[in-house]
Design a protein around this motif. Structure first.
Motif, PDB file in Angstrom:
ATOM      1  N   GLU A  39     -14.458 -30.991  19.636  1.00 28.71           N
ATOM      2  CA  GLU A  39     -15.764 -30.880  18.980  1.00 28.71           C
ATOM      3  C   GLU A  39     -16.454 -29.595  19.421  1.00 28.71           C
ATOM      4  OE1 GLU A  39     -14.432 -35.027  19.258  1.00 28.71           O
ATOM      5  OE2 GLU A  39     -14.772 -33.467  20.759  1.00 28.71           O
ATOM      6  N   SER A  40     -17.213 -28.982  18.525  1.00 31.53           N
ATOM      7  CA  SER A  40     -17.864 -27.719  18.870  1.00 31.53           C
ATOM      8  C   SER A  40     -19.216 -27.597  18.204  1.00 31.53           C
ATOM      9  CB  SER A  40     -16.988 -26.527  18.451  1.00 31.53           C
ATOM     10  OG  SER A  40     -16.862 -26.455  17.039  1.00 31.53           O
ATOM     11  N   VAL A  41     -20.058 -26.735  18.788  1.00 29.43           N
ATOM     12  CA  VAL A  41     -21.367 -26.431  18.228  1.00 29.43           C
ATOM     13  C   VAL A  41     -21.656 -24.966  18.497  1.00 29.43           C
ATOM     14  CG1 VAL A  41     -22.671 -27.056  20.318  1.00 29.43           C
ATOM     15  CG2 VAL A  41     -23.772 -27.215  18.073  1.00 29.43           C
ATOM     16  N   GLU A  42     -22.356 -24.322  17.568  1.00 30.16           N
ATOM     17  CA  GLU A  42     -22.722 -22.914  17.708  1.00 30.16           C
ATOM     18  C   GLU A  42     -24.198 -22.761  17.388  1.00 30.16           C
ATOM     19  OE1 GLU A  42     -21.184 -18.481  16.193  1.00 30.16           O
ATOM     20  OE2 GLU A  42     -20.325 -20.323  15.358  1.00 30.16           O
ATOM     21  N   ILE A  43     -24.926 -22.123  18.300  1.00 28.69           N
ATOM     22  CA  ILE A  43     -26.370 -21.974  18.151  1.00 28.69           C
ATOM     23  C   ILE A  43     -26.726 -20.499  18.196  1.00 28.69           C
ATOM     24  CG2 ILE A  43     -28.639 -22.565  19.074  1.00 28.69           C
ATOM     25  CD1 ILE A  43     -25.728 -24.585  20.282  1.00 28.69           C
ATOM     26  N   LEU A  44     -27.456 -20.052  17.181  1.00 27.23           N
ATOM     27  CA  LEU A  44     -27.956 -18.685  17.128  1.00 27.23           C
ATOM     28  C   LEU A  44     -29.246 -18.621  17.934  1.00 27.23           C
ATOM     29  CD1 LEU A  44     -26.979 -16.147  15.440  1.00 27.23           C
ATOM     30  CD2 LEU A  44     -28.804 -16.734  13.832  1.00 27.23           C
ATOM     31  N   LEU A  45     -29.394 -17.626  18.802  1.00 23.67           N
ATOM     32  CA  LEU A  45     -30.629 -17.520  19.565  1.00 23.67           C
ATOM     33  C   LEU A  45     -31.815 -17.204  18.667  1.00 23.67           C
ATOM     34  CD1 LEU A  45     -29.519 -15.733  22.853  1.00 23.67           C
ATOM     35  CD2 LEU A  45     -29.858 -18.154  22.402  1.00 23.67           C
ATOM     36  N   HIS A  46     -31.569 -16.593  17.507  1.00 20.70           N
ATOM     37  CA  HIS A  46     -32.644 -16.401  16.543  1.00 20.70           C
ATOM     38  C   HIS A  46     -33.009 -17.761  15.957  1.00 20.70           C
ATOM     39  CE1 HIS A  46     -35.181 -14.513  13.578  1.00 20.70           C
ATOM     40  NE2 HIS A  46     -34.538 -15.137  12.613  1.00 20.70           N
ATOM     41  N   GLY A  47     -34.181 -18.259  16.322  1.00 19.85           N
ATOM     42  CA  GLY A  47     -34.628 -19.557  15.837  1.00 19.85           C
ATOM     43  C   GLY A  47     -34.036 -20.736  16.568  1.00 19.85           C
ATOM     44  N   ALA A  48     -33.170 -20.500  17.569  1.00 18.67           N
ATOM     45  CA  ALA A  48     -32.401 -21.589  18.195  1.00 18.67           C
ATOM     46  C   ALA A  48     -31.739 -22.431  17.111  1.00 18.67           C
ATOM     47  CB  ALA A  48     -33.277 -22.450  19.098  1.00 18.67           C
ATOM     48  N   THR A  49     -31.235 -21.747  16.084  1.00 14.62           N
ATOM     49  CA  THR A  49     -30.696 -22.416  14.900  1.00 14.62           C
ATOM     50  C   THR A  49     -29.253 -22.827  15.115  1.00 14.62           C
ATOM     51  OG1 THR A  49     -32.096 -20.970  13.555  1.00 14.62           O
ATOM     52  CG2 THR A  49     -30.403 -22.237  12.409  1.00 14.62           C
ATOM     53  N   VAL A  50     -28.971 -24.123  15.009  1.00 16.59           N
ATOM     54  CA  VAL A  50     -27.591 -24.594  15.030  1.00 16.59           C
ATOM     55  C   VAL A  50     -26.950 -24.166  13.713  1.00 16.59           C
ATOM     56  CG1 VAL A  50     -26.058 -26.588  15.194  1.00 16.59           C
ATOM     57  CG2 VAL A  50     -28.218 -26.576  16.465  1.00 16.59           C
ATOM     58  N   ILE A  51     -25.910 -23.339  13.787  1.00 14.90           N
ATOM     59  CA  ILE A  51     -25.289 -22.842  12.546  1.00 14.90           C
ATOM     60  C   ILE A  51     -23.910 -23.444  12.302  1.00 14.90           C
ATOM     61  CG2 ILE A  51     -26.604 -20.697  12.464  1.00 14.90           C
ATOM     62  CD1 ILE A  51     -24.194 -19.262  13.690  1.00 14.90           C
ATOM     63  N   SER A  52     -23.395 -24.198  13.272  1.00 15.35           N
ATOM     64  CA  SER A  52     -22.110 -24.874  13.078  1.00 15.35           C
ATOM     65  C   SER A  52     -22.033 -26.069  13.999  1.00 15.35           C
ATOM     66  CB  SER A  52     -20.949 -23.914  13.364  1.00 15.35           C
ATOM     67  OG  SER A  52     -19.694 -24.585  13.305  1.00 15.35           O
ATOM     68  N   TRP A  53     -21.496 -27.157  13.470  1.00 20.28           N
ATOM     69  CA  TRP A  53     -21.189 -28.337  14.277  1.00 20.28           C
ATOM     70  C   TRP A  53     -19.937 -28.972  13.677  1.00 20.28           C
ATOM     71  CZ3 TRP A  53     -23.304 -33.666  12.860  1.00 20.28           C
ATOM     72  CH2 TRP A  53     -22.707 -34.647  13.665  1.00 20.28           C
ATOM     73  N   LYS A  54     -18.855 -28.942  14.444  1.00 21.30           N
ATOM     74  CA  LYS A  54     -17.577 -29.458  13.954  1.00 21.30           C
ATOM     75  C   LYS A  54     -17.141 -30.667  14.771  1.00 21.30           C
ATOM     76  CE  LYS A  54     -15.899 -24.925  12.407  1.00 21.30           C
ATOM     77  NZ  LYS A  54     -14.862 -23.876  12.587  1.00 21.30           N
ATOM     78  N   SER A  55     -16.605 -31.651  14.065  1.00 25.18           N
ATOM     79  CA  SER A  55     -16.019 -32.821  14.715  1.00 25.18           C
ATOM     80  C   SER A  55     -14.791 -33.227  13.908  1.00 25.18           C
ATOM     81  CB  SER A  55     -17.028 -33.974  14.784  1.00 25.18           C
ATOM     82  OG  SER A  55     -17.529 -34.296  13.502  1.00 25.18           O
ATOM     83  N   GLY A  56     -13.727 -33.573  14.615  1.00 28.04           N
ATOM     84  CA  GLY A  56     -12.497 -33.925  13.914  1.00 28.04           C
ATOM     85  C   GLY A  56     -11.955 -32.784  13.076  1.00 28.04           C
ATOM     86  N   GLY A  57     -12.262 -31.553  13.462  1.00 26.20           N
ATOM     87  CA  GLY A  57     -11.808 -30.396  12.709  1.00 26.20           C
ATOM     88  C   GLY A  57     -12.578 -30.126  11.441  1.00 26.20           C
TER      89      GLY A  57
END
Length: 318
Positions: A39-57
């Protein structure tokens, strides 16, 4: 003022076990976390915006192909943070000179660090969660934002990735002596295969404002909300904690509100999507639906030294 019972707490990593990987990009623009289980998550520091969240591929969030990620404007997609006002600011209010949805989604946040957790809403024991904290404070705001909203405040946004979900919590603190009012909302764009086959459940009997129909007030009489055209509804004081997104009669997402009572259901549909410059592809409305948790019915008031915390837990079924 608020003690969050489910807030994950930092612990020492268990020796010998695979640990979550957390990386800050070379250009200091984003933070990525990956669990040993994938599982993964990606957060942009601009806005603390979560731009990706993957589970199970599988990617769970919709992000416009033309989303601006260089910090020059808010991100179209993912999970933008709305604070201290939802929508267009009302006249004769302390937020009246702020831009629509406030300044949090268009400010650079500070990455405060990570912690792993054996406890909390998403943990099942062992180092199966990682919590990432981001901060935004009066001192780091642009001069324009300080002038428009001259209050001393501190925001800490915690994004916790677990094997079975994602938790996003916003802590608001009044760091000054003058009381202020605010609204907040987490503007989640969920990825779906075909929005015409989507049903949003858990809103029956709830009063809502229909922004497509000139802010008419109505009560949801349907057992499920279906998207058949432009939809922009603000559901208020929802008694149930969970709103579910079902696609083709199969569970897709459960959105659990934590200390928040309101939710927005939004899809721009064909005509509105075509008019939004950074919405791509133009038929992307077919593959997304927004279910946005927040406190937007009225205003939260904090006196000096008081805090408020609210957010969501999202569970997906790829």
């Amino acid at each position: 003022m608020v003690d969050r019972a489910n807030k994950p707490s930092a612990i020492a990593p268990s020796p010998g076990l695979p640990q979550p990987r957390v990386n800050l990009s070379d250009d200091n623009s984003r933070v990525t976390a990956t669990l040993p289980t994938g599982e993964s998550v990606e957060i942009l520091l601009h806005g603390a915006t979560v731009i990706s969240w993957k589970s199970g591929g599988v990617e769970n969030l919709w992000l416009s192909e033309k989303a601006v990620l260089d910090g020059s404007k808010p991100v179209r997609g993912g999970i933008p943070v709305v604070f201290p006002v939802f929508g267009g600011p009302p006249a004769n209010h302390a937020t009246s000179t702020l831009p629509s949805h406030g300044f949090a989604r268009n400010s650079r946040w500070e990455y405060l660090g990570k912690s792993t957790s054996e406890s909390g809403a998403l943990s099942k024991g062992g180092d199966d969660c990682v919590k990432l904290d981001f901060g935004l404070y009066t001192a780091t705001l642009s001069e324009e934002a300080k002038k428009a909203w001259p209050y001393d405040f501190g925001l800490v946004y915690s994004v916790t990735l677990g094997k079975d979900g994602l938790q996003t919590m916003l802590n608001v603190r009044n760091e000054g002596k003058v009381a202020f009012e605010f609204q907040m909302l987490l503007h989640s764009y969920f990825r779906v295969k075909d929005v015409s086959k989507v049903a949003v459940k858990g809103l029956t009997g709830v009063t809502y404002i229909d922004k497509v129909l000139n802010a008419q007030i109505a009560t949801e009489s349907n057992p499920a909300v279906r998207i058949t055209g432009e939809t922009d509804r603000v559901y208020q004081s929802i008694p149930q904690d969970t709103t579910s997104i079902v696609e083709a009669d199969q569970p897709r997402y459960d959105v659990v509100r934590d200390n928040l009572e309101d939710s927005v259901v939004w899809n721009p549909w064909k005509e509105k999507a075509a008019s939004i410059g950074d919405f791509e592809p133009k038929n992307g409305y077919i593959n997304m639906i927004c279910v946005e948790v927040g406190s937007v019915k009225g205003w939260q008031k904090l006196d000096g030294g008081e805090t408020f915390e609210g957010g969501q837990i999202i569970r997906s079924s790829p």
